[in-house]
Write a protein that holds these residues in place. Structure first.
Motif, short mmCIF file in Angstrom:
data_model
loop_
_atom_site.label_atom_id
_atom_site.label_comp_id
_atom_site.label_asym_id
_atom_site.label_seq_id
_atom_site.Cartn_x
_atom_site.Cartn_y
_atom_site.Cartn_z
N GLY A 1 -33.17 -16.04 -18.19
CA GLY A 1 -32.67 -15.78 -16.85
C GLY A 1 -31.63 -14.66 -16.83
N LYS A 2 -31.27 -14.25 -15.64
CA LYS A 2 -30.28 -13.19 -15.45
C LYS A 2 -29.13 -13.70 -14.60
N GLY A 3 -27.92 -13.30 -14.94
CA GLY A 3 -26.75 -13.52 -14.09
C GLY A 3 -26.65 -14.87 -13.42
N GLU A 4 -26.95 -14.90 -12.13
CA GLU A 4 -26.79 -16.10 -11.31
C GLU A 4 -27.60 -17.27 -11.85
N GLU A 5 -28.80 -17.00 -12.30
CA GLU A 5 -29.65 -18.08 -12.83
C GLU A 5 -29.03 -18.70 -14.08
N VAL B 1 -22.71 -20.77 -26.78
CA VAL B 1 -21.80 -19.93 -27.56
C VAL B 1 -22.30 -18.49 -27.59
N SER B 2 -23.61 -18.33 -27.72
CA SER B 2 -24.19 -16.99 -27.77
C SER B 2 -23.92 -16.20 -26.50
N ILE B 3 -24.12 -16.85 -25.34
CA ILE B 3 -23.89 -16.15 -24.06
C ILE B 3 -22.40 -15.89 -23.85
N LEU B 4 -21.57 -16.88 -24.19
CA LEU B 4 -20.13 -16.76 -23.99
C LEU B 4 -19.54 -15.59 -24.79
N THR B 5 -20.00 -15.41 -26.00
CA THR B 5 -19.43 -14.39 -26.87
C THR B 5 -20.14 -13.03 -26.75
N ASP B 6 -21.17 -12.96 -25.94
CA ASP B 6 -21.91 -11.70 -25.76
C ASP B 6 -21.19 -10.85 -24.71
N THR B 7 -20.56 -9.77 -25.15
CA THR B 7 -19.78 -8.93 -24.24
C THR B 7 -20.65 -8.18 -23.23
N SER B 8 -21.96 -8.11 -23.49
CA SER B 8 -22.85 -7.43 -22.55
C SER B 8 -23.45 -8.39 -21.52
N ALA B 9 -23.21 -9.67 -21.67
CA ALA B 9 -23.77 -10.67 -20.74
C ALA B 9 -23.04 -10.63 -19.41
N ASN B 10 -23.68 -11.17 -18.39
CA ASN B 10 -23.09 -11.23 -17.05
C ASN B 10 -21.80 -12.07 -17.08
#
Length: 455
Positions: A129-133, A166-175
């Motif tokens: 998913g992206k951002g809001e999802e 953890v992967s999304i939280l630490t990903d600086t390019s994530a929304n």
């Protein structure tokens, strides 16, 4: 679980009492006996008729509510299926519906049968998913973990999706919105369902790495877009500190307490407040470990807190100034005197005392997750049913007719009641039921629910 004062109070309603028995001086006679017998039978007849009406009314109400419950479950089944739909818009709509349902109702039995399907769908939303999802999926994951509780099902859910959070939280390019939700989800799910201390320490280290950069950064303007993320991570970190072993608390006091005061000068009022509350929490945890706990820069810290507690800068919003002054007065008072301002949370016929910074952080975390539904999850009461309906006396003695409510009718969130030491669910007697002003169904289900159409 958090160290907190146990206690919940029941406001008991009064019950009117009739007058004393009347002494009869009438002479015994067949006619008087017949009249007395007729009067007694008439009384029991009217009582029986009233009981029958009450039984019929209650029966109709339960049937209606059971039909609504079945309709709700059908709608939720559709929403769970929609989470795996090909359309991103459909998936987001389904996630929003599940968010509303999980926060406003207790659905443990329903979700136990579908947790694996829903877990797989949430994992796909977080991965693809992206951002809001992603943000909605992390929020629904938190609520699902809260519904499942700290048992094997909750542990399995957290263990399977923790690496993804953890992967999304630490990903600086994530929304950024997705990272905010993942920070809150990681903290709450770990608090509820972490299987061992290693999992807890690992999550603490991850969250610590998010906000410590803000403590060392000289230019706050460079981190302005990340202030909301730092605030979420700091609050989730503080929540996990409330269940940390003492050895780790000592390490945190040495490494983090000297850094946190730097966040008090942040441009974000929310980050300043989160930092102030966390500092008070660390002082409380330190004093729990050592009665004579001392912080070297206490004087400097109190000067900063005093300035924030009396802040009147016009460039800050009036509401922000008022909130900031109130909270920092409490923080300053606690650090100087060791006394925490007590707050009473009332729900239904009970009340809960929030009398420490540990309990304040814990209650605030659940309130942020559940919204207004937090009181619903706390106050679900159990009616004293099956309940007896008394017919007229018979030669064979008193006969009781029992009417049983369906199992879903008296569910409650045992996890929250255990965390806040509320004890067993209250059982309403006739006097309390009559004295209460809320409706009969609300007494059983804990408050008004959202319409089924909302889901």
């Amino acid at each position: 679980m958090p160290r907190a004062r146990k206690g919940h109070a029941l406001r008991r309603g009064g019950q009117r009492r009739g007058g004393g028995a009347r002494n009869s001086t009438q002479a015994d006679s067949p006619s008087s006996d017949d009249e007395a017998t007729s009067e007694v039978l008439s009384h029991y007849s009217s009582t029986s008729e009233g009981a029958s009406i009450a039984e019929e009314s209650l029966g109709n109400e339960v049937v209606d509510e059971q039909a609504q419950q079945e309709e709700l479950e059908e709608k939720l089944k559709e929403r769970i299926d929609d989470v795996a739909d090909k359309s991103a818009k459909t998936r987001q709509g389904a996630l929003e519906s599940l968010r509303l349902a999980f926060s406003s109702r207790v659905l443990l039995d329903f979700l136990l049968e579908r947790r694996l399907t829903l877990t797989d769908s949430l994992e796909k939303c977080l991965k693809k998913g992206k951002g809001e999802e992603q943000s909605l999926a992390a929020t629904v994951l938190t609520l699902l973990c809260l519904q499942l509780g700290s048992g094997p099902e909750g542990e399995e859910l957290f263990r399977s999706l923790r690496p993804l959070l953890v992967s999304i939280l630490t990903d600086t390019s994530a929304n950024l919105g997705a990272r905010h939700s993942c920070a809150s989800a990681l903290g709450m799910c770990c608090y509820i369902a972490a299987a061992d201390v290693e999992d807890l320490i690992s999550c603490l280290a991850c969250l610590e790495g998010i906000f410590t950069g803000a403590c060392r950064e000289e230019s706050s303007s460079a981190l302005a877009p990340l202030q909301a993320l730092h605030c979420c991570a700091l609050q989730a970190w503080a929540l996990l500190l409330t269940i940390c072993p003492g050895t780790h608390i000592n390490r945190v006091l040495d490494s983090q307490l000297p850094l946190l005061p730097q966040l008090l000068s942040s441009d974000s009022v929310h980050l300043r407040i989160a930092a102030g509350e966390t500092i008070a929490l660390l002082f409380e945890l330190g004093r729990d470990l050592e009665e004579d706990f001392l912080y070297e820069d206490t004087d400097s810290l109190c000067s900063t807190l005093r300035a924030l507690a009396t802040d009147s800068n016009k460039y800050r919003a009036k509401a922000d100034r008022r909130k900031q002054r109130s909270i920092f007065r409490d923080v300053l008072h606690f650090i100087e005197t060791g006394e925490c301002q007590e707050e009473t949370i009332k729900f239904g016929l009970e009340c809960m005392y929030v009398d420490s910074w540990v309990r304040r952080r814990t209650y605030a975390a659940f309130k942020e997750t559940l919204g207004s539904g937090v009181l619903h999850h706390l106050q679900v009461l159990s009616w004293d049913l099956p309940c007896p309906i008394l017919p007229p006396p018979s030669p064979k003695g008193l006969v009781l007719h029992w009417f049983t409510l369906p199992p879903w009718f008296s569910q409650n969130n045992e996890l929250l009641r255990d965390i806040f030491d509320l004890g067993p669910v209250l059982v309403l007697d006739a006097a309390a039921m009559k004295a209460s002003k809320i409706s009969r169904f609300e007494k059983v289900c804990g408050g008004p629910d959202l319409p089924i159409d909302s889901f």
